[in-house]
Design an enzyme around this catalytic site. Structure first.
Site, PDB file in Angstrom:
ATOM      1  N   ASP A  95       0.829  -1.207   0.000  1.00 12.81           N
ATOM      2  CA  ASP A  95       0.000   0.000   0.000  1.00 12.81           C
ATOM      3  C   ASP A  95       0.864   1.258   0.000  1.00 12.81           C
ATOM      4  O   ASP A  95       1.493   1.593   1.005  1.00 12.81           O
ATOM      5  CB  ASP A  95      -0.911  -0.013   1.231  1.00 12.81           C
ATOM      6  CG  ASP A  95      -1.976   1.078   1.199  1.00 12.81           C
ATOM      7  OD1 ASP A  95      -1.933   1.919   0.282  1.00 12.81           O
ATOM      8  OD2 ASP A  95      -2.839   1.079   2.091  1.00 12.81           O
ATOM      9  N   ASP A 271      -1.616   5.108  -6.382  1.00 14.68           N
ATOM     10  CA  ASP A 271      -1.938   4.218  -5.265  1.00 14.68           C
ATOM     11  C   ASP A 271      -1.964   2.760  -5.706  1.00 14.68           C
ATOM     12  O   ASP A 271      -2.829   2.354  -6.478  1.00 14.68           O
ATOM     13  CB  ASP A 271      -3.295   4.620  -4.676  1.00 14.68           C
ATOM     14  CG  ASP A 271      -3.705   3.762  -3.489  1.00 14.68           C
ATOM     15  OD1 ASP A 271      -2.815   3.156  -2.863  1.00 14.68           O
ATOM     16  OD2 ASP A 271      -4.903   3.705  -3.188  1.00 14.68           O
TER      17      ASP A 271
END
Length: 399
Positions: A95, A271
């Site tokens: 992440d 992301d």
């Protein structure tokens, strides 16, 4: 010293691991791509909830704020990480929009000789999931690469993380602000790799092979990048100064569909834990009209006919003065994986677009892994910039 690690990223089909030649000045991690089915099929809703939560957290400074769980994206890249002594391995979601590393979802944390409880509590919300628990300092091992006294959250409660054991946070350290009690910020995995002299520069190279490939794999390169995987020079762009995207790996870009600009230069984020490419509502409406797509109620995604697909124009992202182009094939979801997004028709010829509406009160865009799998990306903390280059899969027609 060159360190290699085989990581697993779960795909609905098998994914063999293969070796990739690496630059000798970096420490690299090889991944084998694996995708999880989390039981929720509306990727758009999950991605949108995540984008809104990240925006809210950066605006309020409260990355620990509670959020209702609506949907959880059924796909994510996970890395096998060893923690403690003796080692226990955990599959953690990679992440770039989180700084915290935590475990305890599918698999419980085991206290070992290297575990030290700090007495602090830790809590983070992701919009499509959250967790809370206690903080430990422990040894984190990536094959022969070891990080001592790494802050690790141990979940006592969590939501939205079925199929993974937790999260490996490789976002900016500022994202940890306020997440741990009695603490301002906590060093990330990348911070500690650098401060403990395991890498010479706080730089991460990310390479994903499109998930539609039979041998779907990827590589994380810590301390640099792998130029042998690139087919162009690297274009760098500075972290945007526009808040709140500036709190993340945020950049400025414009988007053009064919010859028509659908998003003027504005700020958004990159992301790895978002699946789709989310864009501002007005830009999405323009794209929807230009492609002739219709909104599919079951999947929440745009759907087009075969004739409309044959007429798709390039979708061009201008970053740092360089055009990064998604071909028509790169704009569609892999048709062989339609069942993952909730298409129950059994028709693998249905065509869905990977561009979705980001919704209100959020960034101008979030570029998820469906963008990143077509380009090599570099996250450079040392120089506060993000880099991109084309790869052999930029123009792949595998979808």
């Amino acid at each position: 010293m060159l360190t290699k690690i085989v990581l697993s990223l779960l795909l609905v089909v098998g994914s063999p691991v293969f070796s990739i030649p690496l630059n000798t000045h970096t420490t690299a991690v090889n991944l084998a791509a694996k995708f999880k089915v989390a039981g929720v099929t509306n990727i758009v809703a999950g991605d949108r909830a995540r984008a809104q939560a990240l925006h809210q957290a950066a605006t309020s400074g409260e990355h620990y704020a509670n959020a209702s769980i609506t949907n959880v994206a059924p796909i994510g890249y996970t890395i096998q990480v060893g923690i403690g002594n003796p080692l226990k391995h955990y599959g953690l979601l990679v992440d770039t929009a989180s700084g915290n590393t935590w475990i305890g979802a599918d698999q419980d944390y085991t206290v070992t000789s290297t575990s030290t409880g700090t007495g602090n509590t830790v809590s983070v919300s992701y919009g499509s999931g959250n967790f809370s628990g206690k903080e430990y300092l422990d040894t984190v091992t990536l094959n022969s690469l070891s990080i001592s006294d790494q802050s690790v959250g141990v979940a006592s409660e969590y939501q939205g993380f079925r199929g993974v054991d937790g999260v490996l946070g490789i976002g900016p350290v500022s994202l940890t602000k306020g997440t741990v009690s009695n603490t301002d910020t906590v060093p990330t995995i990348m911070d500690n790799l650098f401060s403990q002299n395991s890498i010479q520069s706080e730089v991460l190279g990310v390479y994903f092979v499109p998930v539609s490939q039979e041998d779907s794999t990827g590589t994380l390169t810590f301390g640099g990048w792998n130029s042998s995987l690139m087919t162009s020079d690297i274009t760098y762009t500075p972290i945007t100064t526009a808040s709140p995207a500036s709190n993340y790996w945020g950049i400025d870009q414009s988007i053009t569909y064919g010859d028509s600009t659908i998003l003027s230069s504005s700020a958004g984020i990159i992301d790895t834990a978002t699946v789709l490419i989310l864009i501002a509502t007005d830009a999405f409406d323009t794209y929807k009209t230009a492609t002739g797509a219709t909104l599919d109620e079951t999947t929440g995604m745009l759907r087009i006919t075969a004739d409309q697909y044959s007429s798709l124009k390039p979708l061009i992202f201008t970053i740092g003065g360089t055009a990064f182009t998604l071909t028509p094939n790169a704009q569609i979801w892999p048709r062989s994986m339609n069942s993952i997004i909730g298409d129950t028709s059994g028709n693998s010829d249905n065509i869905y677009l990977i561009v979705a509406d980001i919704g209100s009160k959020t960034f101008s865009f979030v570029s998820g892994y469906t963008f990143l799998e077509r380009f090599y990306s570099i996250f450079d903390t040392t120089n506060k910039r993000v880099g991109f280059a084309t790869t052999a899969y930029t123009e792949s027609a595998s979808n």
